[in-house]
Design a protein around this motif. Structure first.
Motif, PDB file in Angstrom:
ATOM      1  N   CYS A 229      95.904 134.345 -49.615  1.00 12.42           N
ATOM      2  CA  CYS A 229      95.941 132.940 -49.188  1.00 12.42           C
ATOM      3  C   CYS A 229      96.213 132.024 -50.374  1.00 12.42           C
ATOM      4  O   CYS A 229      96.991 131.067 -50.269  1.00 12.42           O
ATOM      5  N   GLU A 230      95.601 132.326 -51.510  1.00 16.28           N
ATOM      6  CA  GLU A 230      95.808 131.527 -52.718  1.00 16.28           C
ATOM      7  C   GLU A 230      97.260 131.633 -53.189  1.00 16.28           C
ATOM      8  O   GLU A 230      97.861 130.635 -53.607  1.00 16.28           O
ATOM      9  N   GLU A 231      97.848 132.819 -53.113  1.00 11.41           N
ATOM     10  CA  GLU A 231      99.247 132.993 -53.491  1.00 11.41           C
ATOM     11  C   GLU A 231     100.165 132.167 -52.594  1.00 11.41           C
ATOM     12  O   GLU A 231     101.109 131.530 -53.073  1.00 11.41           O
ATOM     13  N   LEU A 232      99.901 132.191 -51.298  1.00  7.01           N
ATOM     14  CA  LEU A 232     100.706 131.389 -50.366  1.00  7.01           C
ATOM     15  C   LEU A 232     100.549 129.902 -50.668  1.00  7.01           C
ATOM     16  O   LEU A 232     101.516 129.138 -50.639  1.00  7.01           O
ATOM     17  N   TRP A 233      99.317 129.489 -50.949  1.00  7.55           N
ATOM     18  CA  TRP A 233      99.032 128.082 -51.224  1.00  7.55           C
ATOM     19  C   TRP A 233      99.742 127.631 -52.495  1.00  7.55           C
ATOM     20  O   TRP A 233     100.236 126.511 -52.574  1.00  7.55           O
TER      21      TRP A 233
ATOM     22  N   VAL B  65     103.272 117.921 -47.903  1.00  7.23           N
ATOM     23  CA  VAL B  65     102.916 118.468 -46.587  1.00  7.23           C
ATOM     24  C   VAL B  65     102.931 119.991 -46.688  1.00  7.23           C
ATOM     25  O   VAL B  65     103.931 120.592 -47.078  1.00  7.23           O
ATOM     26  N   TYR B  66     101.807 120.602 -46.332  1.00  5.42           N
ATOM     27  CA  TYR B  66     101.692 122.055 -46.407  1.00  5.42           C
ATOM     28  C   TYR B  66     102.110 122.647 -45.072  1.00  5.42           C
ATOM     29  O   TYR B  66     101.598 122.264 -44.020  1.00  5.42           O
ATOM     30  N   SER B  67     103.046 123.600 -45.125  1.00  7.01           N
ATOM     31  CA  SER B  67     103.546 124.246 -43.921  1.00  7.01           C
ATOM     32  C   SER B  67     103.838 125.705 -44.240  1.00  7.01           C
ATOM     33  O   SER B  67     104.868 126.032 -44.825  1.00  7.01           O
ATOM     34  N   CYS B  68     102.896 126.588 -43.867  1.00  2.15           N
ATOM     35  CA  CYS B  68     103.035 128.009 -44.176  1.00  2.15           C
ATOM     36  C   CYS B  68     102.565 128.827 -42.969  1.00  2.15           C
ATOM     37  O   CYS B  68     101.371 128.965 -42.727  1.00  2.15           O
ATOM     38  N   PRO B  69     103.512 129.371 -42.192  1.00  5.53           N
ATOM     39  CA  PRO B  69     103.132 130.141 -41.009  1.00  5.53           C
ATOM     40  C   PRO B  69     102.327 131.406 -41.325  1.00  5.53           C
ATOM     41  O   PRO B  69     101.565 131.871 -40.492  1.00  5.53           O
ATOM     42  N   GLN B  70     102.470 131.940 -42.547  1.00  9.93           N
ATOM     43  CA  GLN B  70     101.747 133.168 -42.895  1.00  9.93           C
ATOM     44  C   GLN B  70     100.280 132.903 -43.248  1.00  9.93           C
ATOM     45  O   GLN B  70      99.452 133.799 -43.180  1.00  9.93           O
ATOM     46  N   ASP B  71      99.956 131.675 -43.627  1.00  9.41           N
ATOM     47  CA  ASP B  71      98.587 131.330 -44.014  1.00  9.41           C
ATOM     48  C   ASP B  71      97.748 131.148 -42.748  1.00  9.41           C
ATOM     49  O   ASP B  71      98.054 130.308 -41.904  1.00  9.41           O
ATOM     50  N   PRO B  72      96.674 131.924 -42.589  1.00 11.29           N
ATOM     51  CA  PRO B  72      95.873 131.844 -41.371  1.00 11.29           C
ATOM     52  C   PRO B  72      94.942 130.620 -41.322  1.00 11.29           C
ATOM     53  O   PRO B  72      94.370 130.322 -40.282  1.00 11.29           O
ATOM     54  N   ARG B  73      94.826 129.894 -42.429  1.00 14.19           N
ATOM     55  CA  ARG B  73      93.930 128.738 -42.463  1.00 14.19           C
ATOM     56  C   ARG B  73      94.605 127.528 -41.833  1.00 14.19           C
ATOM     57  O   ARG B  73      95.772 127.252 -42.079  1.00 14.19           O
ATOM     58  N   VAL B  74      93.859 126.793 -41.024  1.00 12.09           N
ATOM     59  CA  VAL B  74      94.399 125.573 -40.425  1.00 12.09           C
ATOM     60  C   VAL B  74      94.191 124.386 -41.370  1.00 12.09           C
ATOM     61  O   VAL B  74      94.953 123.429 -41.344  1.00 12.09           O
ATOM     62  N   VAL B  75      93.196 124.449 -42.220  1.00 17.06           N
ATOM     63  CA  VAL B  75      92.932 123.409 -43.208  1.00 17.06           C
ATOM     64  C   VAL B  75      92.947 124.061 -44.587  1.00 17.06           C
ATOM     65  O   VAL B  75      92.334 125.113 -44.783  1.00 17.06           O
TER      66      VAL B  75
ATOM     67  N   GLY C  67      90.883 116.528 -51.908  1.00 14.37           N
ATOM     68  CA  GLY C  67      90.462 116.808 -50.536  1.00 14.37           C
ATOM     69  C   GLY C  67      91.268 117.920 -49.893  1.00 14.37           C
ATOM     70  O   GLY C  67      91.679 118.865 -50.551  1.00 14.37           O
ATOM     71  N   TRP C  68      91.509 117.773 -48.597  1.00 14.99           N
ATOM     72  CA  TRP C  68      92.150 118.814 -47.816  1.00 14.99           C
ATOM     73  C   TRP C  68      93.307 118.248 -47.015  1.00 14.99           C
ATOM     74  O   TRP C  68      93.425 117.055 -46.818  1.00 14.99           O
ATOM     75  N   THR C  69      94.142 119.161 -46.533  1.00 15.25           N
ATOM     76  CA  THR C  69      95.240 118.790 -45.657  1.00 15.25           C
ATOM     77  C   THR C  69      95.366 119.865 -44.577  1.00 15.25           C
ATOM     78  O   THR C  69      94.803 120.948 -44.695  1.00 15.25           O
ATOM     79  N   VAL C  70      96.111 119.550 -43.555  1.00 10.72           N
ATOM     80  CA  VAL C  70      96.315 120.483 -42.446  1.00 10.72           C
ATOM     81  C   VAL C  70      97.533 121.349 -42.748  1.00 10.72           C
ATOM     82  O   VAL C  70      98.527 120.872 -43.298  1.00 10.72           O
ATOM     83  N   ASN C  71      97.444 122.621 -42.394  1.00 11.39           N
ATOM     84  CA  ASN C  71      98.593 123.523 -42.458  1.00 11.39           C
ATOM     85  C   ASN C  71      99.421 123.249 -41.197  1.00 11.39           C
ATOM     86  O   ASN C  71      99.084 123.710 -40.108  1.00 11.39           O
ATOM     87  N   PHE C  72     100.479 122.482 -41.330  1.00 17.30           N
ATOM     88  CA  PHE C  72     101.242 122.033 -40.164  1.00 17.30           C
ATOM     89  C   PHE C  72     102.001 123.152 -39.467  1.00 17.30           C
ATOM     90  O   PHE C  72     102.494 122.955 -38.356  1.00 17.30           O
ATOM     91  N   ALA C  73     102.085 124.320 -40.073  1.00 13.27           N
ATOM     92  CA  ALA C  73     102.724 125.463 -39.420  1.00 13.27           C
ATOM     93  C   ALA C  73     101.730 126.259 -38.573  1.00 13.27           C
ATOM     94  O   ALA C  73     102.134 127.138 -37.824  1.00 13.27           O
ATOM     95  N   HIS C  74     100.464 125.955 -38.680  1.00  5.64           N
ATOM     96  CA  HIS C  74      99.437 126.670 -37.910  1.00  5.64           C
ATOM     97  C   HIS C  74      99.487 126.203 -36.454  1.00  5.64           C
ATOM     98  O   HIS C  74      99.647 125.010 -36.180  1.00  5.64           O
ATOM     99  N   PRO C  75      99.345 127.123 -35.489  1.00  3.67           N
ATOM    100  CA  PRO C  75      99.404 126.732 -34.076  1.00  3.67           C
ATOM    101  C   PRO C  75      98.343 125.714 -33.662  1.00  3.67           C
ATOM    102  O   PRO C  75      98.548 124.952 -32.722  1.00  3.67           O
ATOM    103  N   ALA C  76      97.220 125.664 -34.366  1.00  5.47           N
ATOM    104  CA  ALA C  76      96.134 124.751 -33.997  1.00  5.47           C
ATOM    105  C   ALA C  76      96.176 123.436 -34.780  1.00  5.47           C
ATOM    106  O   ALA C  76      95.226 122.657 -34.718  1.00  5.47           O
ATOM    107  N   ALA C  77      97.264 123.159 -35.502  1.00  2.51           N
ATOM    108  CA  ALA C  77      97.335 121.957 -36.340  1.00  2.51           C
ATOM    109  C   ALA C  77      97.166 120.677 -35.513  1.00  2.51           C
ATOM    110  O   ALA C  77      96.399 119.790 -35.885  1.00  2.51           O
ATOM    111  N   GLY C  78      97.870 120.567 -34.419  1.00  2.00           N
ATOM    112  CA  GLY C  78      97.779 119.372 -33.578  1.00  2.00           C
ATOM    113  C   GLY C  78      96.377 119.162 -33.028  1.00  2.00           C
ATOM    114  O   GLY C  78      95.849 118.044 -33.040  1.00  2.00           O
TER     115      GLY C  78
END
Length: 103
Positions: free
Chosen positions: A6-10, A22-32, A41-52
């Motif tokens: 996850c850290e490598e993807l980030w 804007v963070y957008s990584c479909p392989q990262d399982p984290r939504v935040v 702080g934090w941001t949303v992984n906009f590629a995650h299905p639960a982002a919205g």
């Protein structure tokens, strides 16, 4: 997925879009995830299905307590600020939890 992956993807610049970071990584399982500058702080992984749904939840967590205070007749400035502070603390705790758990 382990924390190291996850850290490598980030850290991969390809997963960060635009000047706003804007963070957008479909392989990262984290939504935040932490922002590029982790102290910010934090941001949303906009590629995650639960982002919205997550963004909607964050808006509700902020708005509902404040609106309840106002509509229940306790809408003094101190009470509104207390409701906003409590909402903010709740969001910080939730974001910290969500960003540290990989599926």
């Amino acid at each position: 997925m382990d924390k190291q992956k996850c850290e490598e993807l980030w850290r991969d610049d390809k997963n960060w879009k635009g000047i706003w970071g804007v963070y957008s990584c479909p392989q990262d399982p984290r939504v935040v995830v932490p922002k590029r500058c982790k102290w910010a702080g934090w941001t949303v992984n906009f590629a995650h299905p639960a982002a919205g749904k997550t963004i909607f939840l964050f808006v509700l967590m902020t708005a509902v307590p404040t609106l309840l205070v106002i509509f229940l007749g306790y809408g003094t400035m101190a009470n509104v600020l207390l409701a906003l502070a409590a909402s903010t603390v709740g969001l910080i705790i939730l974001c910290k939890h969500l960003s540290s758990h990989a599926s």
